[in-house]
Motif scaffolding. Structure first.
Motif, PDB file in Angstrom:
ATOM      1  N   ALA A  68       0.835  -1.208   0.000  1.00 30.93           N
ATOM      2  CA  ALA A  68       0.000   0.000   0.000  1.00 30.93           C
ATOM      3  C   ALA A  68       0.865   1.251   0.000  1.00 30.93           C
ATOM      4  O   ALA A  68       0.583   2.222  -0.718  1.00 30.93           O
ATOM      5  CB  ALA A  68      -0.926  -0.006   1.219  1.00 30.93           C
ATOM      6  N   VAL A  69       1.953   1.212   0.779  1.00 26.50           N
ATOM      7  CA  VAL A  69       2.852   2.366   0.837  1.00 26.50           C
ATOM      8  C   VAL A  69       3.448   2.633  -0.548  1.00 26.50           C
ATOM      9  O   VAL A  69       3.523   3.783  -1.003  1.00 26.50           O
ATOM     10  CB  VAL A  69       3.978   2.122   1.860  1.00 26.50           C
ATOM     11  CG1 VAL A  69       5.075   3.175   1.722  1.00 26.50           C
ATOM     12  CG2 VAL A  69       3.409   2.138   3.277  1.00 26.50           C
ATOM     13  N   SER A  70       3.873   1.558  -1.223  1.00 34.19           N
ATOM     14  CA  SER A  70       4.452   1.715  -2.553  1.00 34.19           C
ATOM     15  C   SER A  70       3.437   2.295  -3.536  1.00 34.19           C
ATOM     16  O   SER A  70       3.758   3.201  -4.316  1.00 34.19           O
ATOM     17  CB  SER A  70       4.948   0.352  -3.056  1.00 34.19           C
ATOM     18  OG  SER A  70       5.422   0.452  -4.375  1.00 34.19           O
ATOM     19  N   THR A  71       2.204   1.781  -3.484  1.00 30.51           N
ATOM     20  CA  THR A  71       1.161   2.271  -4.383  1.00 30.51           C
ATOM     21  C   THR A  71       0.819   3.726  -4.089  1.00 30.51           C
ATOM     22  O   THR A  71       0.664   4.543  -5.015  1.00 30.51           O
ATOM     23  CB  THR A  71      -0.102   1.402  -4.245  1.00 30.51           C
ATOM     24  OG1 THR A  71       0.228   0.051  -4.593  1.00 30.51           O
ATOM     25  CG2 THR A  71      -1.213   1.887  -5.165  1.00 30.51           C
ATOM     26  N   LEU A  72       0.696   4.051  -2.812  1.00 33.53           N
ATOM     27  CA  LEU A  72       0.379   5.424  -2.436  1.00 33.53           C
ATOM     28  C   LEU A  72       1.489   6.378  -2.842  1.00 33.53           C
ATOM     29  O   LEU A  72       1.228   7.533  -3.239  1.00 33.53           O
ATOM     30  CB  LEU A  72       0.143   5.511  -0.922  1.00 33.53           C
ATOM     31  CG  LEU A  72      -1.158   4.876  -0.425  1.00 33.53           C
ATOM     32  CD1 LEU A  72      -1.177   4.834   1.099  1.00 33.53           C
ATOM     33  CD2 LEU A  72      -2.364   5.653  -0.944  1.00 33.53           C
ATOM     34  N   LYS A  73       2.727   5.917  -2.772  1.00 41.79           N
ATOM     35  CA  LYS A  73       3.848   6.756  -3.182  1.00 41.79           C
ATOM     36  C   LYS A  73       3.756   7.066  -4.671  1.00 41.79           C
ATOM     37  O   LYS A  73       3.949   8.228  -5.097  1.00 41.79           O
ATOM     38  CB  LYS A  73       5.166   6.028  -2.869  1.00 41.79           C
ATOM     39  CG  LYS A  73       6.405   6.855  -3.171  1.00 41.79           C
ATOM     40  CD  LYS A  73       7.668   6.102  -2.761  1.00 41.79           C
ATOM     41  CE  LYS A  73       8.906   6.932  -3.070  1.00 41.79           C
ATOM     42  NZ  LYS A  73      10.151   6.210  -2.684  1.00 41.79           N
ATOM     43  N   GLN A  74       3.441   6.028  -5.468  1.00 47.70           N
ATOM     44  CA  GLN A  74       3.294   6.240  -6.915  1.00 47.70           C
ATOM     45  C   GLN A  74       2.117   7.178  -7.209  1.00 47.70           C
ATOM     46  O   GLN A  74       2.204   8.052  -8.083  1.00 47.70           O
ATOM     47  CB  GLN A  74       3.068   4.897  -7.613  1.00 47.70           C
ATOM     48  CG  GLN A  74       4.292   3.994  -7.631  1.00 47.70           C
ATOM     49  CD  GLN A  74       3.986   2.669  -8.288  1.00 47.70           C
ATOM     50  OE1 GLN A  74       3.059   1.961  -7.900  1.00 47.70           O
ATOM     51  NE2 GLN A  74       4.749   2.328  -9.298  1.00 47.70           N
ATOM     52  N   PHE A  75       1.008   6.976  -6.476  1.00 46.75           N
ATOM     53  CA  PHE A  75      -0.181   7.809  -6.662  1.00 46.75           C
ATOM     54  C   PHE A  75       0.136   9.276  -6.354  1.00 46.75           C
ATOM     55  O   PHE A  75      -0.240  10.192  -7.110  1.00 46.75           O
ATOM     56  CB  PHE A  75      -1.300   7.283  -5.759  1.00 46.75           C
ATOM     57  CG  PHE A  75      -2.575   8.071  -5.847  1.00 46.75           C
ATOM     58  CD1 PHE A  75      -3.296   8.135  -7.025  1.00 46.75           C
ATOM     59  CD2 PHE A  75      -3.060   8.738  -4.730  1.00 46.75           C
ATOM     60  CE1 PHE A  75      -4.484   8.858  -7.099  1.00 46.75           C
ATOM     61  CE2 PHE A  75      -4.236   9.464  -4.790  1.00 46.75           C
ATOM     62  CZ  PHE A  75      -4.952   9.519  -5.980  1.00 46.75           C
ATOM     63  N   ARG A  76       0.847   9.492  -5.242  1.00 47.66           N
ATOM     64  CA  ARG A  76       1.205  10.859  -4.862  1.00 47.66           C
ATOM     65  C   ARG A  76       2.155  11.492  -5.872  1.00 47.66           C
ATOM     66  O   ARG A  76       2.015  12.674  -6.222  1.00 47.66           O
ATOM     67  CB  ARG A  76       1.835  10.845  -3.460  1.00 47.66           C
ATOM     68  CG  ARG A  76       2.272  12.224  -2.971  1.00 47.66           C
ATOM     69  CD  ARG A  76       2.751  12.169  -1.549  1.00 47.66           C
ATOM     70  NE  ARG A  76       1.645  11.932  -0.648  1.00 47.66           N
ATOM     71  CZ  ARG A  76       0.847  12.891  -0.170  1.00 47.66           C
ATOM     72  NH1 ARG A  76       1.041  14.150  -0.533  1.00 47.66           N
ATOM     73  NH2 ARG A  76      -0.131  12.611   0.652  1.00 47.66           N
ATOM     74  N   GLU A 109      -8.725   9.599 -15.388  1.00 48.30           N
ATOM     75  CA  GLU A 109      -8.395   8.167 -15.501  1.00 48.30           C
ATOM     76  C   GLU A 109      -9.212   7.311 -14.532  1.00 48.30           C
ATOM     77  O   GLU A 109      -9.744   6.265 -14.931  1.00 48.30           O
ATOM     78  CB  GLU A 109      -6.894   7.946 -15.279  1.00 48.30           C
ATOM     79  CG  GLU A 109      -6.417   6.537 -15.651  1.00 48.30           C
ATOM     80  CD  GLU A 109      -6.693   6.180 -17.095  1.00 48.30           C
ATOM     81  OE1 GLU A 109      -7.029   5.008 -17.365  1.00 48.30           O
ATOM     82  OE2 GLU A 109      -6.579   7.070 -17.970  1.00 48.30           O
ATOM     83  N   PRO A 110      -9.373   7.707 -13.239  1.00 46.54           N
ATOM     84  CA  PRO A 110     -10.238   6.929 -12.354  1.00 46.54           C
ATOM     85  C   PRO A 110     -11.672   6.816 -12.880  1.00 46.54           C
ATOM     86  O   PRO A 110     -12.290   5.750 -12.778  1.00 46.54           O
ATOM     87  CB  PRO A 110     -10.188   7.701 -11.030  1.00 46.54           C
ATOM     88  CG  PRO A 110      -8.866   8.397 -11.067  1.00 46.54           C
ATOM     89  CD  PRO A 110      -8.657   8.765 -12.493  1.00 46.54           C
ATOM     90  N   SER A 111     -12.208   7.904 -13.453  1.00 47.01           N
ATOM     91  CA  SER A 111     -13.576   7.876 -13.989  1.00 47.01           C
ATOM     92  C   SER A 111     -13.689   6.889 -15.150  1.00 47.01           C
ATOM     93  O   SER A 111     -14.652   6.111 -15.239  1.00 47.01           O
ATOM     94  CB  SER A 111     -13.994   9.276 -14.458  1.00 47.01           C
ATOM     95  OG  SER A 111     -13.967  10.199 -13.387  1.00 47.01           O
TER      96      SER A 111
END
Length: 429
Positions: free
Chosen positions: A339-347, A389-391
């Motif tokens: 989750a941390v890795s994904t959140l880092k990419q998202f941010r 993109e989320p939509s």
């Protein structure tokens, strides 16, 4: 990253096979290099004891066939020789297995403590050879923590039962009063320290300890009032001893049939009691064919050990619960890391969009644009780019029959909570 554990143990393979795939210390460096190349694993550790050989691999979860071929080839075997005895565990099952091993729940002697030290040595050796990285380090540290908790919170380690204890117990079947008997211990490692302690408690007062290094032999023998000798001196003393227990790391037998035959003649066929704890074996199997010799291997100790297991069964159930909790905790840690890795990419992506839109707005302002218009355009552009993109993906998932994606979106943005708040505002009361 996938975790794969492969191996054989005392339940799946006889001592004849276990000794053939045991890893000697001299070949460990070579083994690590070849194993990682053959399996494609990014990290690896090897545990090799008298009762088990296990490989712990982090990387590709489809590596088992390649590892089987490598393991067989490394020990000059055919893969078919190992297939029936080999077990493979993956991911959560692999985590559970290594924790059960560390706690002694998978040992021939339920709850025996030596395996934890052996597993720590295996981890240290993997680190020395540059084969263990962050994933296996996290796994082993969590495993050692769970094993320590089991030792302190359950009775699984009370009234210690070990291969060493079982060996001495069997000696009582041959010699009723062991205070009259002289013991020869071949090897001076941790197992032999236990053997010496149990023999001393059983009344044995006369000790010989033979080892490749004289200093270690003398240190162990001296602790029990005995004498230390070199392995090469064993034939000179065979005629004087009654109990022989062997456990060295030698790849070849250190005591042969011929030497025992000659000693028996000098002893006028007084019986020998021998236990070969080592894998590979220290005493030639042919010695068992001699009259007046009672030779046992680790597999022969099973009955004695099983009789002593029953008192630990309640503690074992408690230990299994602690293992299950430890496994879940470790898997939760891995999920949190993901989750941390994904959140880092998202941010990072959001920050790139922010910087792009901000730079565009600043250029417009420098060119004389109306600040209010520029600000509204910045907010609109940033919102559109963040939500586009989320939509698209939510609409696609709904069309494909995956409504859970919409539910996750509502949960992520707490839309249900917002709707509830809006329904209770003063304007709607």
């Amino acid at each position: 990253m996938a975790l794969v554990t492969l191996g054989i143990n005392h339940r799946t393979a006889p001592v004849e096979l276990r000794e053939r795939i045991a890893f000697t210390p001299e070949r460990m460096g070579e083994a690590f290099a070849e194993l990682r190349a053959a399996s494609g694993a990014t990290e690896a550790a090897i545990l090799s004891t008298c009762n088990r050989t296990e490989l712990y691999l982090a990387g590709d979860d489809d590596c088992a066939p390649a590892v089987l071929r490598w393991l067989a080839g490394f020990h000059d075997l055919e893969p078919a020789d190992l297939e029936q005895a080999l077990y493979v565990h993956r991911d959560g099952d692999a985590v559970q297995h290594v924790m059960r091993v560390a706690a002694g729940l998978d040992s021939m002697v339920l709850g025996e403590p030596q395996i934890l030290g052996q597993l720590k040595d295996a981890y240290a050796l993997a680190r020395e050879n540059g084969a263990s990285g962050s994933f296996l380090s996290r796994l082993f540290e969590q495993t050692f923590s769970v094993a320590k908790r089991i030792r302190t919170q359950t009775a699984i380690g009370e009234n210690p039962v070990s291969v060493a204890y079982a060996a001495v117990t069997m000696a009582h079947h041959i010699f009723a009063d062991m205070s009259r008997n002289k013991a020869l211990l071949i090897g001076a490692g941790k197992t032999m320290e236990l053997v010496a302690r149990h023999l001393s408690d059983a009344g044995v007062k006369d000790f010989l300890v033979a080892n490749r290094t004289l200093e270690r032999a003398q240190a162990l023998a001296g602790a029990h009032g005995g004498e230390g000798i070199l392995l090469s001196e064993i034939p000179d003393h065979l005629g004087d001893v009654d109990i022989i227990i062997a456990s060295t790391a030698s790849p070849m037998p250190v005591l042969g049939k011929g030497a025992v035959e000659r000693a028996l003649k000098k002893r006028k066929h007084r019986p020998y009691f021998m236990v070969d704890i080592a894998v590979p074996r220290d005493i030639e199997p042919e010695v068992a064919s001699l009259a007046d010799v009672y030779l046992y291997t680790v597999d022969d100790l099973r009955q004695v050990i099983e009789e002593n297991i029953r008192s630990r069964e309640g503690a074992a159930r408690e230990a299994e619960n602690l293992v299950s909790a430890g496994v879940q905790d470790f898997l939760n840690q891995l999920r949190a890391l993901d989750a941390v890795s994904t959140l880092k990419q998202f941010r990072q992506r959001a920050e790139i969009l922010r910087d792009t839109e901000t730079e565009k707005a600043l250029r417009t302002l420098r060119n004389g644009g109306d600040p209010e218009t520029v600000l509204r355009s910045l907010a609109r552009g940033l919102t559109n780019k963040l939500l586009h993109e989320p939509s698209v993906q939510v609409r696609k998932a709904t069309t494909e029959g995956r409504p859970e994606v919409t539910e996750w979106l509502r949960e992520l943005h707490q839309l249900d909570v917002l709707e509830a708040d809006e329904s209770t505002t003063p304007e709607k009361l």
